[in-house]
Motif scaffolding. Structure first.
Motif, short mmCIF file in Angstrom:
data_model
loop_
_atom_site.label_atom_id
_atom_site.label_comp_id
_atom_site.label_asym_id
_atom_site.label_seq_id
_atom_site.Cartn_x
_atom_site.Cartn_y
_atom_site.Cartn_z
N THR A 55 6.02 -11.15 -1.51
CA THR A 55 6.88 -10.23 -2.24
C THR A 55 6.56 -8.81 -1.79
N ASP A 56 7.55 -7.96 -1.88
CA ASP A 56 7.36 -6.55 -1.52
C ASP A 56 7.86 -5.68 -2.65
N GLU A 57 7.03 -4.73 -3.05
CA GLU A 57 7.45 -3.73 -4.02
C GLU A 57 8.06 -2.56 -3.27
N ASN A 58 9.07 -1.94 -3.87
CA ASN A 58 9.77 -0.84 -3.22
C ASN A 58 9.98 0.27 -4.25
N ILE A 59 9.49 1.44 -3.96
CA ILE A 59 9.61 2.57 -4.89
C ILE A 59 11.08 2.95 -5.10
N PHE A 60 11.93 2.69 -4.11
CA PHE A 60 13.35 3.02 -4.23
C PHE A 60 14.13 1.97 -5.03
N ALA A 61 13.48 0.87 -5.35
CA ALA A 61 14.04 -0.15 -6.24
C ALA A 61 12.99 -0.34 -7.34
N PRO A 62 12.99 0.53 -8.35
CA PRO A 62 11.90 0.55 -9.33
C PRO A 62 11.69 -0.76 -10.08
N TRP A 63 12.73 -1.58 -10.21
CA TRP A 63 12.57 -2.86 -10.91
C TRP A 63 11.63 -3.80 -10.14
N THR A 64 11.46 -3.58 -8.83
CA THR A 64 10.55 -4.42 -8.06
C THR A 64 9.08 -4.10 -8.38
N LEU A 65 8.82 -2.94 -8.97
CA LEU A 65 7.47 -2.61 -9.38
C LEU A 65 7.05 -3.42 -10.60
N VAL A 66 8.02 -3.86 -11.38
CA VAL A 66 7.76 -4.69 -12.55
C VAL A 66 7.67 -6.16 -12.14
N SER A 67 8.66 -6.60 -11.36
CA SER A 67 8.71 -7.99 -10.90
C SER A 67 9.33 -8.01 -9.50
N ALA A 68 8.48 -8.12 -8.51
CA ALA A 68 8.96 -8.07 -7.12
C ALA A 68 9.56 -9.41 -6.72
N PRO A 69 10.72 -9.38 -6.05
CA PRO A 69 11.34 -10.64 -5.62
C PRO A 69 10.68 -11.18 -4.34
N THR A 70 10.79 -12.48 -4.15
CA THR A 70 10.31 -13.09 -2.92
C THR A 70 11.31 -12.79 -1.82
N ASN A 71 10.85 -12.14 -0.75
CA ASN A 71 11.78 -11.79 0.31
C ASN A 71 11.36 -12.32 1.68
N ARG A 72 10.27 -13.08 1.73
CA ARG A 72 9.89 -13.75 2.97
C ARG A 72 8.94 -14.89 2.63
#
Length: 172
Positions: A73-90
């Protein structure tokens, strides 16, 4: 990538069309801000849904011989919801159909690993895993192979931890 962009735009136009139709059926004129706002929310919602369901949808389409051994999973500051729950992207998977034990040394196994990334190319690598010594090496086109398809000598080995997902999947 083009399908994703096309789908996002179609969702935006479709949602705007539905809102326009509903206002027309009610006999009222829609405020100027409502239609672009609804289209933007629908497109944004679709993008988030696609991001969070990509792995599950992709995994469901994999053949039975492919086993997922590790997700990322990757967290992205430009998608703040990923800081709470990061999606599986690889993720990393192995092809169990291409898992072969060395007839001369059963502790050595040749396996094809697949590295997949959302929106990226699939990378296929062939590994030689030495289960007894806990190490792995890459088999490249330059590697000299014996008659069984196993390397005669490996130039570079990489140590694997006891809990390494590749080691656990291949050596069990």
């Amino acid at each position: 990538m083009y399908v994703f962009i096309f789908s996002t735009v179609v969702i935006g136009f479709a949602s705007a069309g539905v809102v326009m139709l509903l206002f027309r059926l009610w006999g009222r004129k829609a405020p100027k801000y409502v239609i672009p706002l609804v289209a933007a929310i629908a497109m944004f919602g679709y993008m988030i849904w696609d991001e969070y369901t990509w792995f599950d949808r992709y995994e469901a389409r994999l053949p039975q011989t492919i086993s997922v051994i590790q997700t990322f999973t990757d967290e992205n500051i430009f998608a703040p919801w990923t800081l709470v729950s990061a999606p599986t992207n690889r993720f990393t998977a192995i092809d169990r159909e291409k898992l072969v034990s060395n007839p001369q040394n059963p502790d050595e196994k040749r396996v094809m690993t697949l590295l997949l990334r959302k929106g990226g190319e699939t990378l296929a690598l062939t590994h030689l895993v030495d289960c007894a010594q806990g190490r792995r090496g890459y088999i490249t086109p330059d590697t000299s192979l014996d008659s069984n398809g196993f390397p005669t000598a490996m130039n570079e080995w990489f140590d694997m931890d006891a809990d390494d997902p590749l080691r656990a999947a291949v050596c069990s």
